[in-house]
Design a protein around this motif. Structure first.
Motif, PDB file in Angstrom:
ATOM      1  N   HIS A 102      -2.246  33.614  19.111  1.00 12.01           N
ATOM      2  CA  HIS A 102      -1.320  32.811  19.928  1.00 12.01           C
ATOM      3  C   HIS A 102      -1.344  31.390  19.375  1.00 12.01           C
ATOM      4  O   HIS A 102      -2.339  30.686  19.513  1.00 12.01           O
ATOM      5  CB  HIS A 102      -1.750  32.829  21.394  1.00 12.01           C
ATOM      6  CG  HIS A 102      -0.683  32.373  22.340  1.00 12.01           C
ATOM      7  ND1 HIS A 102      -0.344  33.070  23.481  1.00 12.01           N
ATOM      8  CD2 HIS A 102       0.149  31.302  22.316  1.00 12.01           C
ATOM      9  CE1 HIS A 102       0.628  32.440  24.119  1.00 12.01           C
ATOM     10  NE2 HIS A 102       0.936  31.356  23.428  1.00 12.01           N
ATOM     11  N   THR A 113       9.825  26.896  11.877  1.00 13.01           N
ATOM     12  CA  THR A 113       9.930  27.927  12.900  1.00 13.01           C
ATOM     13  C   THR A 113      10.227  29.295  12.306  1.00 13.01           C
ATOM     14  O   THR A 113       9.769  30.317  12.830  1.00 13.01           O
ATOM     15  CB  THR A 113      11.014  27.548  13.926  1.00 13.01           C
ATOM     16  OG1 THR A 113      10.707  26.267  14.474  1.00 13.01           O
ATOM     17  CG2 THR A 113      11.081  28.555  15.065  1.00 13.01           C
ATOM     18  N   LEU A 117       8.183  32.638  13.265  1.00 10.15           N
ATOM     19  CA  LEU A 117       8.822  33.782  13.916  1.00 10.15           C
ATOM     20  C   LEU A 117       8.627  35.057  13.103  1.00 10.15           C
ATOM     21  O   LEU A 117       8.454  36.145  13.671  1.00 10.15           O
ATOM     22  CB  LEU A 117      10.311  33.513  14.123  1.00 10.15           C
ATOM     23  CG  LEU A 117      10.665  32.485  15.197  1.00 10.15           C
ATOM     24  CD1 LEU A 117      12.171  32.188  15.172  1.00 10.15           C
ATOM     25  CD2 LEU A 117      10.254  32.989  16.581  1.00 10.15           C
ATOM     26  N   LEU A 120       5.124  36.219  13.927  1.00  8.51           N
ATOM     27  CA  LEU A 120       4.952  36.661  15.306  1.00  8.51           C
ATOM     28  C   LEU A 120       5.727  37.946  15.586  1.00  8.51           C
ATOM     29  O   LEU A 120       5.222  38.840  16.279  1.00  8.51           O
ATOM     30  CB  LEU A 120       5.382  35.550  16.263  1.00  8.51           C
ATOM     31  CG  LEU A 120       5.174  35.839  17.748  1.00  8.51           C
ATOM     32  CD1 LEU A 120       3.707  36.160  18.049  1.00  8.51           C
ATOM     33  CD2 LEU A 120       5.643  34.659  18.593  1.00  8.51           C
ATOM     34  N   TYR A 220       9.297  33.197  22.779  1.00  7.02           N
ATOM     35  CA  TYR A 220       8.826  32.094  21.943  1.00  7.02           C
ATOM     36  C   TYR A 220       9.581  30.843  22.346  1.00  7.02           C
ATOM     37  O   TYR A 220      10.795  30.873  22.603  1.00  7.02           O
ATOM     38  CB  TYR A 220       9.074  32.406  20.466  1.00  7.02           C
ATOM     39  CG  TYR A 220       8.478  31.393  19.511  1.00  7.02           C
ATOM     40  CD1 TYR A 220       7.161  31.517  19.097  1.00  7.02           C
ATOM     41  CD2 TYR A 220       9.223  30.326  19.031  1.00  7.02           C
ATOM     42  CE1 TYR A 220       6.587  30.595  18.221  1.00  7.02           C
ATOM     43  CE2 TYR A 220       8.672  29.392  18.157  1.00  7.02           C
ATOM     44  CZ  TYR A 220       7.357  29.530  17.760  1.00  7.02           C
ATOM     45  OH  TYR A 220       6.797  28.615  16.899  1.00  7.02           O
ATOM     46  N   SER A 222      10.691  27.096  21.088  1.00  3.37           N
ATOM     47  CA  SER A 222      10.823  26.168  19.962  1.00  3.37           C
ATOM     48  C   SER A 222      11.476  24.897  20.477  1.00  3.37           C
ATOM     49  O   SER A 222      12.623  24.919  20.943  1.00  3.37           O
ATOM     50  CB  SER A 222      11.669  26.785  18.844  1.00  3.37           C
ATOM     51  OG  SER A 222      11.666  25.948  17.704  1.00  3.37           O
ATOM     52  N   TRP A 261       5.142  34.346  27.418  1.00  5.60           N
ATOM     53  CA  TRP A 261       5.102  33.474  26.248  1.00  5.60           C
ATOM     54  C   TRP A 261       4.091  33.978  25.230  1.00  5.60           C
ATOM     55  O   TRP A 261       2.960  34.294  25.563  1.00  5.60           O
ATOM     56  CB  TRP A 261       4.746  32.047  26.667  1.00  5.60           C
ATOM     57  CG  TRP A 261       5.747  31.385  27.541  1.00  5.60           C
ATOM     58  CD1 TRP A 261       5.599  31.035  28.850  1.00  5.60           C
ATOM     59  CD2 TRP A 261       7.077  30.988  27.170  1.00  5.60           C
ATOM     60  NE1 TRP A 261       6.746  30.435  29.315  1.00  5.60           N
ATOM     61  CE2 TRP A 261       7.665  30.397  28.318  1.00  5.60           C
ATOM     62  CE3 TRP A 261       7.816  31.069  25.994  1.00  5.60           C
ATOM     63  CZ2 TRP A 261       8.966  29.899  28.308  1.00  5.60           C
ATOM     64  CZ3 TRP A 261       9.111  30.571  25.986  1.00  5.60           C
ATOM     65  CH2 TRP A 261       9.672  29.987  27.129  1.00  5.60           C
ATOM     66  N   ARG A 262       4.507  33.976  23.944  1.00  2.65           N
ATOM     67  CA  ARG A 262       3.633  34.440  22.867  1.00  2.65           C
ATOM     68  C   ARG A 262       3.349  33.359  21.825  1.00  2.65           C
ATOM     69  O   ARG A 262       2.540  33.575  20.918  1.00  2.65           O
ATOM     70  CB  ARG A 262       4.266  35.651  22.179  1.00  2.65           C
ATOM     71  CG  ARG A 262       4.537  36.828  23.102  1.00  2.65           C
ATOM     72  CD  ARG A 262       3.273  37.395  23.728  1.00  2.65           C
ATOM     73  NE  ARG A 262       3.562  38.556  24.552  1.00  2.65           N
ATOM     74  CZ  ARG A 262       3.526  39.812  24.103  1.00  2.65           C
ATOM     75  NH1 ARG A 262       3.198  40.063  22.843  1.00  2.65           N
ATOM     76  NH2 ARG A 262       3.804  40.813  24.917  1.00  2.65           N
ATOM     77  N   GLY A 263       4.017  32.213  21.929  1.00  2.00           N
ATOM     78  CA  GLY A 263       3.794  31.143  20.976  1.00  2.00           C
ATOM     79  C   GLY A 263       4.848  30.075  21.118  1.00  2.00           C
ATOM     80  O   GLY A 263       5.873  30.267  21.795  1.00  2.00           O
ATOM     81  N   MET A 264       4.607  28.915  20.489  1.00  2.00           N
ATOM     82  CA  MET A 264       5.578  27.826  20.572  1.00  2.00           C
ATOM     83  C   MET A 264       5.378  26.841  19.453  1.00  2.00           C
ATOM     84  O   MET A 264       4.329  26.802  18.802  1.00  2.00           O
ATOM     85  CB  MET A 264       5.491  27.107  21.929  1.00  2.00           C
ATOM     86  CG  MET A 264       4.216  26.341  22.219  1.00  2.00           C
ATOM     87  SD  MET A 264       4.257  24.586  21.664  1.00  2.00           S
ATOM     88  CE  MET A 264       5.537  23.918  22.731  1.00  2.00           C
TER      89      MET A 264
END
Length: 295
Positions: A102, A113, A117, A120, A220, A222, A261-264
């Motif tokens: 994460h 990004t 992506l 992920l 995700y 961004s 949410w899995r990431g940012m």
């Protein structure tokens, strides 16, 4: 973290000194700005965001009650890039991002990004929902002959099946753009909420729209800092007037904390153009809101 004056907070994001997040969130800087099309300088963003984050270490989040100091959170440092090589840098970013369950990424330009992506979506095993705050749609097929600048990440992400455009929502869009790019984006099912619409309907309505579009899909975030009006974020390479206020962003993010949410990432902070650190602090606060999210 030891009790020290704010100005003496350790240099990691939120003062974190751990380098490994056992089952938790990894924070990484990505100091890349080779694909910027206006003012350069976002390579200095990660260091500025980390320094500004010292203002957020005094305790728990005021509404969620989450204290980041109690979380399995690590600052893993900056990811390596290939100096002077944009394509090589994107490949290296993807490879390194794949090592983290994460990831919260501090940019750097918005082109980072795309490899995030890629990594992920492969980990999740399919396309992601995407919540994208920005002044620009970033779905141009090219910018000045370059296919992988900071204006193309979501053109490629959609084309490569990394995100489901029917589960993708863009918030704060307001820049000049050609009609063909707008049509291409909308025809693929992307939901676009302009900055003016945010001002007119308010954060609660925008958050409800985000929740409706994303649904239960892995998501995700961004966040391009130029989603904010230059009054709140002057330190960026491509400022556009008429943007969101920081309070609007916080209000929206606090209402969507329960999504999967899995990431940012938070990108496009260029501190050379900042005033009194307000842009870097806004970016640090976006990441802090995400880390302290409810749900």
């Amino acid at each position: 973290m030891p009790l020290v004056p704010t100005f003496a907070t350790p240099s990691g994001f939120l003062g974190v000194t751990r380098r490994e997040a056992a089952g938790g969130v990894s924070v990484a800087g990505i100091p890349l700005d080779l694909g910027t099309t206006n003012r350069a300088g976002a390579r200095d963003g990660p260091a500025a965001i980390r320094r500004a984050s010292r203002m957020l270490v005094d305790g728990a989040h005021p509404t969620t009650g989450v204290d980041p100091a109690t979380l399995p959170l690590a600052d893993v440092g900056d990811l390596a890039i290939a100096l002077g090589d944009l394509a090589g840098s994107l490949a290296r970013i993807e490879e390194q991002a794949a090592a983290h369950d994460h990831l919260v990424a501090l940019g750097g330009e918005h082109g980072i990004t795309l490899p995030l992506l890629r990594a992920l979506a492969r980990r999740v095993g399919g396309p992601l929902a995407l919540v994208h705050f920005d002044a620009h749609g970033d779905t141009w097929p090219e910018s000045f002959g370059q296919r992988f600048s900071h204006g193309q990440p979501f053109f490629h992400a959609i084309g490569e099946g990394l995100v489901d455009p029917r589960r993708m929502i863009q918030v704060g869009i307001r820049s000049p753009v050609d009609a063909a790019t707008v049509a291409w984006t909308r025809e693929r099912g992307v939901t676009v909420v302009s900055a003016m619409e945010v001002h007119e309907v308010g954060p609660a309505a925008v958050a409800a729209r985000i929740t409706e579009v994303v649904g239960a899909a892995p998501a995700y975030l961004s966040f391009d800092i130029d989603a904010l009006d230059p009054a709140f974020a002057p330190g960026t390479g491509t400022p556009e007037v008429g943007g969101l206020a920081t309070w609007q962003v916080q209000s929206i993010l606090r209402r969507v904390g329960g999504l999967d949410w899995r990431g940012m990432d938070v990108v496009e902070v260029a501190p050379a153009y900042d005033v009194a650190e307000i842009t870097a602090l806004a970016a640090a606060t976006v990441a802090w809101e995400y880390i302290c999210r409810a749900g």
